[in-house]
Design a protein around this motif. Sequence first.
Motif, short mmCIF file in Angstrom:
data_model
loop_
_atom_site.label_atom_id
_atom_site.label_comp_id
_atom_site.label_asym_id
_atom_site.label_seq_id
_atom_site.Cartn_x
_atom_site.Cartn_y
_atom_site.Cartn_z
N PHE A 283 55.92 56.72 37.78
CA PHE A 283 55.40 55.40 37.44
C PHE A 283 55.94 54.94 36.08
N ILE A 284 55.94 55.85 35.10
CA ILE A 284 56.48 55.52 33.77
C ILE A 284 57.97 55.20 33.87
N GLU A 285 58.72 56.02 34.60
CA GLU A 285 60.17 55.78 34.73
C GLU A 285 60.45 54.44 35.42
N ASP A 286 59.65 54.12 36.44
CA ASP A 286 59.84 52.83 37.13
C ASP A 286 59.53 51.66 36.20
N LEU A 287 58.51 51.82 35.36
CA LEU A 287 58.17 50.77 34.39
C LEU A 287 59.31 50.56 33.39
N ILE A 288 59.85 51.65 32.87
CA ILE A 288 60.97 51.55 31.92
C ILE A 288 62.16 50.87 32.58
N SER A 289 62.46 51.25 33.81
CA SER A 289 63.58 50.63 34.52
C SER A 289 63.34 49.14 34.75
N PHE A 290 62.11 48.76 35.07
CA PHE A 290 61.79 47.35 35.33
C PHE A 290 61.88 46.55 34.03
N VAL A 291 61.35 47.09 32.94
CA VAL A 291 61.43 46.39 31.65
C VAL A 291 62.89 46.26 31.22
N ARG A 292 63.66 47.28 31.49
CA ARG A 292 65.10 47.19 31.18
C ARG A 292 65.76 46.07 31.97
N ASP A 293 65.39 45.93 33.26
CA ASP A 293 65.95 44.84 34.07
C ASP A 293 65.55 43.47 33.52
N LEU A 294 64.33 43.37 33.04
CA LEU A 294 63.88 42.09 32.47
C LEU A 294 64.64 41.75 31.19
N LEU A 295 64.90 42.77 30.37
CA LEU A 295 65.68 42.52 29.15
C LEU A 295 67.09 42.05 29.49
N LEU A 296 67.71 42.71 30.47
CA LEU A 296 69.06 42.30 30.87
C LEU A 296 69.04 40.90 31.48
N MET B 45 57.09 47.68 24.10
CA MET B 45 56.59 48.32 25.32
C MET B 45 57.42 49.56 25.66
N ILE B 46 58.73 49.47 25.54
CA ILE B 46 59.59 50.63 25.83
C ILE B 46 59.28 51.78 24.88
N ASP B 47 59.02 51.46 23.61
CA ASP B 47 58.65 52.51 22.65
C ASP B 47 57.36 53.21 23.08
N GLN B 48 56.37 52.42 23.48
CA GLN B 48 55.10 53.00 23.94
C GLN B 48 55.31 53.85 25.19
N LEU B 49 56.10 53.36 26.11
CA LEU B 49 56.35 54.11 27.35
C LEU B 49 57.07 55.42 27.09
N ASN B 50 58.04 55.40 26.18
CA ASN B 50 58.75 56.65 25.84
C ASN B 50 57.82 57.66 25.21
N LEU C 156 47.66 54.14 27.83
CA LEU C 156 48.87 53.33 27.80
C LEU C 156 48.59 51.89 28.23
N THR C 157 47.82 51.72 29.28
CA THR C 157 47.53 50.37 29.78
C THR C 157 46.81 49.54 28.74
N VAL C 158 45.83 50.14 28.06
CA VAL C 158 45.10 49.41 27.02
C VAL C 158 46.03 49.04 25.86
N LYS C 159 46.90 49.98 25.47
CA LYS C 159 47.83 49.70 24.37
C LYS C 159 48.79 48.57 24.71
N LEU C 160 49.34 48.62 25.93
CA LEU C 160 50.28 47.57 26.34
C LEU C 160 49.60 46.21 26.40
N ALA C 161 48.35 46.18 26.82
CA ALA C 161 47.62 44.90 26.92
C ALA C 161 47.30 44.31 25.56
N GLN C 162 47.31 45.13 24.53
CA GLN C 162 46.98 44.64 23.18
C GLN C 162 48.20 44.19 22.40
N ILE C 163 49.38 44.35 22.96
CA ILE C 163 50.60 43.92 22.26
C ILE C 163 50.70 42.41 22.32
N LYS C 164 50.93 41.80 21.16
CA LYS C 164 51.13 40.36 21.08
C LYS C 164 52.50 40.07 20.48
N ALA C 165 52.98 38.88 20.74
CA ALA C 165 54.33 38.52 20.26
C ALA C 165 54.42 38.59 18.75
#
Length: 586
Positions: free
Chosen positions: A281-294, A329-334, A353-362
């Motif tokens: 699940f973590i690896e799939d999230l990292i891959s998906f976030v990477r796709d969004l960055l690209l 998000m990638i830093d948190q996932l790693n 992890l879910t709570v941390k990611l939800a608290q990230i703001k721009a």
Amino acid sequence: MSYQALYRVWRPQRFDEIVGQQVITTTLKNALITNQTSHAYLFTGPRGTGKTSAAKIFAKAINCHHLKDGEPCNECETCKAITNGQLNDVIEIDAASNNGVEEIRDIRDKAKYAPTQADYKVYIIDEVHMLSTGAFNALLKTLEEPPANVVFILATTEPHKIPLTIISRTQRFDFRRISAADSFGRMKMILDDKQVEYDEQALWVIARAAEGGMRDALSILDQALSFSDNQITLDNALLVTGSVTKQLLHQYLQQVTDHDSGKALETMQSILGAGKDGQRFIEDLISFVRDLLLYQESPDLINIESTGLSEHDYQSLAQKVTGNVWYQMIDQLNDIQQEMRFTTHPDVYLEVLTVKLAQIKASDATQNTVISQAGPELEQLQNTVAKLQQEISQLQKQPAQPTQANESRPIAKKQPSSTKTVKINLTKVYPILESATKEDLIKLRDIWGDMLNMLSVPQRSLLHVSKPVAASPQGVIVAFEYSFLYQKAATDADLEADMQADLTKLIGETRSIVYVPDDQWPTIRQDFIKQHALAPTSDAANDSDSTDDPATSEDEKEVTQTLNDDKMVTQAQELFGNEIVEIKND
């Protein structure tokens, strides 16, 4: 016949069948066509990328008499025997279980004999990095001076463990990871040949889960075929790989970026409840976030059709969230991925992890990025500014301080008197004075400038304010005007060695060099005269540099010289006898 795994049945038998290594296969084929093959090759790269398959194909091609465009015919007896592993001249060795010196010595001894059936004897040593140091040394001589008609092919996943002496004697080929697109094409071709129904989205899931290994992709495909009774569906592929659909990942990230931790936790619980692997699940999230960055940088870099999502799904997240949020998000996932490696309760880490990611703001992401990039430098700069402000405030409160500093300067000028405490090695000075003559001093002064020009610029600048004040056939005394320069010269062994070498070149004689401070030289000279009671050595004191001392009058010099001459005559007569000594006046 019993069932064979797909990766064995569909093992490449030609260079063109090796997936994703076109550069390597083209090079090997051209070498075979032009008869420019080497005696040793090194195939490196990740697992399942075709290293051993390429080695076997090369062994067939180099021994095939019906070679066509660098490819083996796979129909002659030699090719069939190598394919079936029945040719004695092609020896495949697993270095993991045969890593001793004796095994390699056996190879070395047998390699001397000519091949029995084929044209070339080929040794394929797999996992060669497992050999011991002694085994590598035993192999080195054979690679350095190989027998005729013998080819070594070394294969490894860890080339950094192989000695450089071995690598330098081989032609190295680095096999790269196979892209998901290449793996997808190979699996599609196999399933079409087997006439098996499949979902293309399922093949993409398997290709990504293989992480660049073709053998891993075929193994997962074998599992999926067994699980679904020869029918590949997306759900079955997800169950076999433990992966999460991109729809669920999209839903999870949508809730996280909306700062809705409650719904995101529900989605995460449903993912784990379906039996998905937490690490996957973590690896799939990292891959998906990477796709969004690209996708944010260039939409053409992503093959959206292969992901199972629409253009609108990518646009909604790419326009909603900035790149800084994805970076954090990638830093948190790693971090979580590293912490989850040895835990038996991955759900706890995923909830945090879910709570941390939800608290990230721009705004927080931007601020954290700036601080992380310049945190130590910024803190150091702030401390420096605070100290400077404190010093400025103290100076403003004490306006008279500069005057006091100026008044104290005459005291500082008396510091040169501290040079009286400098230790001078008189045991080196006195022997030179005992035999010093004015002729030697004049001779040294005449060539002093030439000697300085032979030194380096830093050495020349150090001796610029020095001069010879006494000289004898054995050595020379050099006086420095400034004590700190004297101290620096006295501790510089290279300077003394260079000066002695240059003096030897100029006058043809080796002389020792002694340094003294100029302000102490008159005292040293007078002490020498007193201690030796105007013995012949006192002549050296006067001849050395007495003209530079204004305290010594011409009458004193004449009296001293007369006494010295009489004393010298008396001692010479006592030593050698009156008959031998002859006195001549200048």
